[in-house]
Design an enzyme around this catalytic site. Structure first.
Site, PDB file in Angstrom:
ATOM      1  N   ARG A  91      -6.893   2.954 -15.101  1.00 10.06           N
ATOM      2  CA  ARG A  91      -6.822   3.713 -13.848  1.00 10.06           C
ATOM      3  C   ARG A  91      -7.457   5.104 -13.916  1.00 10.06           C
ATOM      4  NH1 ARG A  91      -2.886   5.169 -11.420  1.00 10.06           N
ATOM      5  NH2 ARG A  91      -3.653   4.718  -9.339  1.00 10.06           N
ATOM      6  N   CYS A 112     -15.224   3.085 -27.588  1.00  9.81           N
ATOM      7  CA  CYS A 112     -16.552   3.699 -27.659  1.00  9.81           C
ATOM      8  C   CYS A 112     -17.180   3.821 -26.281  1.00  9.81           C
ATOM      9  CB  CYS A 112     -17.426   2.912 -28.611  1.00  9.81           C
ATOM     10  SG  CYS A 112     -16.748   2.990 -30.264  1.00  9.81           S
ATOM     11  N   GLU A 113     -16.631   4.701 -25.487  1.00 14.58           N
ATOM     12  CA  GLU A 113     -17.123   5.022 -24.138  1.00 14.58           C
ATOM     13  C   GLU A 113     -16.708   6.460 -23.861  1.00 14.58           C
ATOM     14  OE1 GLU A 113     -18.667   3.118 -21.766  1.00 14.58           O
ATOM     15  OE2 GLU A 113     -18.513   1.207 -22.831  1.00 14.58           O
ATOM     16  N   TYR A 170      -0.833  -1.965 -12.001  1.00 14.28           N
ATOM     17  CA  TYR A 170      -2.271  -1.910 -12.310  1.00 14.28           C
ATOM     18  C   TYR A 170      -2.510  -1.311 -13.696  1.00 14.28           C
ATOM     19  CZ  TYR A 170      -2.023  -2.804  -7.365  1.00 14.28           C
ATOM     20  OH  TYR A 170      -1.679  -3.347  -6.153  1.00 14.28           O
ATOM     21  N   GLY A 218       0.764  -1.237   0.000  1.00 13.94           N
ATOM     22  CA  GLY A 218       0.000   0.000   0.000  1.00 13.94           C
ATOM     23  C   GLY A 218       0.795   1.288   0.000  1.00 13.94           C
ATOM     24  N   GLU A 220       4.133  -6.576   1.560  1.00 12.42           N
ATOM     25  CA  GLU A 220       3.496  -6.947   0.297  1.00 12.42           C
ATOM     26  C   GLU A 220       3.422  -5.780  -0.678  1.00 12.42           C
ATOM     27  OE1 GLU A 220       0.302 -10.084   2.310  1.00 12.42           O
ATOM     28  OE2 GLU A 220      -0.384  -8.142   1.589  1.00 12.42           O
ATOM     29  N   TYR A 228     -10.394   5.180 -11.303  1.00 14.91           N
ATOM     30  CA  TYR A 228     -10.058   5.855 -10.041  1.00 14.91           C
ATOM     31  C   TYR A 228      -9.852   7.359 -10.203  1.00 14.91           C
ATOM     32  CZ  TYR A 228      -8.215   1.069  -9.082  1.00 14.91           C
ATOM     33  OH  TYR A 228      -8.019  -0.266  -8.947  1.00 14.91           O
TER      34      TYR A 228
HETATM   35  C1  LIG Z   1      -3.305  -5.049  -3.629  1.00 16.15           C
HETATM   36  C2  LIG Z   1      -2.688  -5.649  -2.430  1.00 16.15           C
HETATM   37  C3  LIG Z   1      -1.348  -5.387  -2.119  1.00 16.15           C
HETATM   38  C4  LIG Z   1      -0.480  -4.456  -2.903  1.00 16.15           C
HETATM   39  O1  LIG Z   1      -0.854  -3.137  -2.768  1.00 16.15           O
HETATM   40  P1  LIG Z   1       0.074  -1.964  -3.380  1.00 16.15           P
HETATM   41  O2  LIG Z   1      -0.684  -0.756  -3.104  1.00 16.15           O
HETATM   42  O3  LIG Z   1       0.224  -2.242  -4.827  1.00 16.15           O
HETATM   43  O4  LIG Z   1       1.379  -2.018  -2.660  1.00 16.15           O
HETATM   44  C5  LIG Z   1      -0.813  -6.033  -1.022  1.00 16.15           C
HETATM   45  N1  LIG Z   1      -1.546  -6.881  -0.263  1.00 16.15           N
HETATM   46  C6  LIG Z   1      -2.848  -7.129  -0.532  1.00 16.15           C
HETATM   47  C7  LIG Z   1      -3.605  -8.071   0.318  1.00 16.15           C
HETATM   48  C8  LIG Z   1      -3.464  -6.532  -1.618  1.00 16.15           C
HETATM   49  O5  LIG Z   1      -4.754  -6.785  -1.875  1.00 16.15           O
END
Ligand SMILES: *Cc1c(COP(=O)(O)O)cnc(C)c1O
Length: 413
Positions: A311, A342-343, A371, A239, A273, A315
């Site tokens: 994106r 076509c959107e 993404y 994240g 992650e 978003y």
């Molecule tokens: C999407 C996701 C991530 C990665 O998020 P980033 O913002 O790309 O770092 C990590 N863990 C889980 C469970 C996710 O769903």
């Protein structure tokens, strides 16, 4: 930091002019910089050297097998959210003991595949899922290592579509129910409590949400220890944000320093992650201008759109647009950069100051490595685009452009 820079008015990927790549491979084209990927990954390893850790790359941000292989060689694990991602991670040589599996809707087939592969941990998102995994593990004569994905009730203050750490979203287990569910899990014969997981959202640009979340989780770990449940792995999720425009997200090293006080003295290993912060700024989308049109505003119509990069549409995300060739005299216009789909929602940049470009000019959509391709589709029967990986002066085609024949490959007429 990345390796897409101008030299003498020409935009380069590392040491190759992007115009050369566009001529050779065609457009639209995703271009990744190997040096950038490696640097971003190493930054994580260095930042968390003070504690035993595994950096599990979030496969959903970019599942290209060559990129996964590159990360695997550097010691990465994988954060997966489906059986398909497990397949890709294993194919790329990521060891199963470095794979964690998150997601609210794991099917029986997927759970079996993960158990058979011997992954490190299932991050459980509901009580029913926990029972199902116990059942399946029993039938297979296996023990499933698990952690609960808890919702630490922290507002990540990011776009609601990429925020996950609050009760109102479908993800995770409210932290106030976690203790009870761990006690229940402990009674199950075919699961082994291994960790705690939390992932509070994406594109987070401050350290506070991470600190708050970790503090809440450590409190839970302490409570669990008191009743004889030990947690080996704290999975802090991903994240961390990147710079798309004028954001100033913390570096992994800044985050790690702020978490250090809380983590030191804890007898745990940590799992991270990251997805976006590794690959987001390591990739760009290269496109070509088809037409310009002046209606009540100016539209730059290009060969790339929402099926290649969704994106902006999904978003309202900002991506910087740069011309591949620029000069001191380069002009700007105010308008929309749109695709051929076509959107009305098909745009890459809306009501923005953009480089003035004409038919045939190449341009770059920056920060498209995460993404981007992974959310692309065949909408409007557009073949999915090619991906190349640049390494200094060398370039490898890591995914061929789809052909029209690919559009009917699985169909019976
Ligand atoms: C999407 C996701 C991530 C990665 O998020 P980033 O913002 O790309 O770092 C990590 N863990 C889980 C469970 C996710 O769903």
């Amino acid at each position: 930091m990345h390796h897409f820079k101008y030299k003498n008015g020409e935009l380069y990927a590392e040491e190759i002019p992007l115009s050369e790549l566009a001529d050779k491979f065609g457009t639209p084209l995703y271009v990744y910089s190997r040096k950038t990927i490696e640097r971003h990954f190493r930054t994580y390893l260095d930042a968390f050297r003070y504690i035993e850790h595994i950096v599990c790359f979030a496969v959903k941000s970019n599942p290209n097998p060559s990129i996964l292989r590159l990360l695997a060689k550097m010691g990465a694990g994988a954060d997966i959210v489906s059986g398909g991602e497990l397949y890709l991670a294993l194919k790329a040589g990521i060891p199963p003991e470095k794979i964690v599996y998150t997601g609210v809707g794991k099917t029986e087939e997927e759970i079996r595949f993960a158990l058979k592969s011997g992954i490190l941990m299932f991050n459980i998102e509901s009580e029913e899922e926990l029972r199902e995994i116990d059942n399946i593990a029993k039938k297979m004569g296996k023990k499933a290592r698990i952690g609960l994905r808890v919702n630490p009730e922290v507002d990540a203050k990011t776009h609601p579509y990429i925020s996950t750490g609050l009760k109102k979203y479908k993800f995770g287990i409210p932290i106030e129910n976690a203790l009870e569910l761990y006690i229940y899990a402990k009674k199950l014969k075919n699961v082994e409590i291994t960790g705690i997981h939390s992932h509070i959202g994406s594109q987070i640009t401050a350290t506070e949400p991470f600190i708050q979340s970790l503090s809440n989780i450590i409190r839970l770990t302490d409570n669990l220890r008191r009743i004889g449940i030990t947690i080996k792995y704290l999975d802090l999720g991903g994240g961390l944000g990147i710079k798309y425009k004028d954001e100033e997200p913390p570096l992994p090293s800044e985050l790690s320093m702020e978490l250090k006080n809380i983590l030191m003295g804890q007898d745990v290993k940590i799992i991270l992650e990251p997805g976006r912060s590794i690959i987001g700024n390591a990739g760009i989308l290269l496109g070509k201008v088809l037409y310009t049109k002046k209606a009540h505003k100016t539209f730059i119509i290009t060969d790339t759109g929402m099926n290649d990069l969704i994106r902006p549409t999904l978003y309202q995300a900002y991506h910087q647009i740069l011309p591949v060739k620029r000069s001191k005299l380069s002009k700007t216009i105010f308008g929309d950069l749109v695709g051929p789909i076509c959107e009305s929602g098909d745009y890459i940049a809306k009501e923005r100051v953009l480089p003035a470009m004409k038919r045939g000019d190449y341009f770059v959509v920056m920060s498209a490595g995460a993404y981007g391709f992974s959310m692309s589709s065949n909408y409007n029967a557009r073949p999915r685009v090619a991906e190349v990986l640049v390494d200094g002066k060398k370039v490898s085609l890591i995914r061929k452009r789809e052909t029209y024949a690919d559009l009917t490959r699985n169909c019976r007429i």
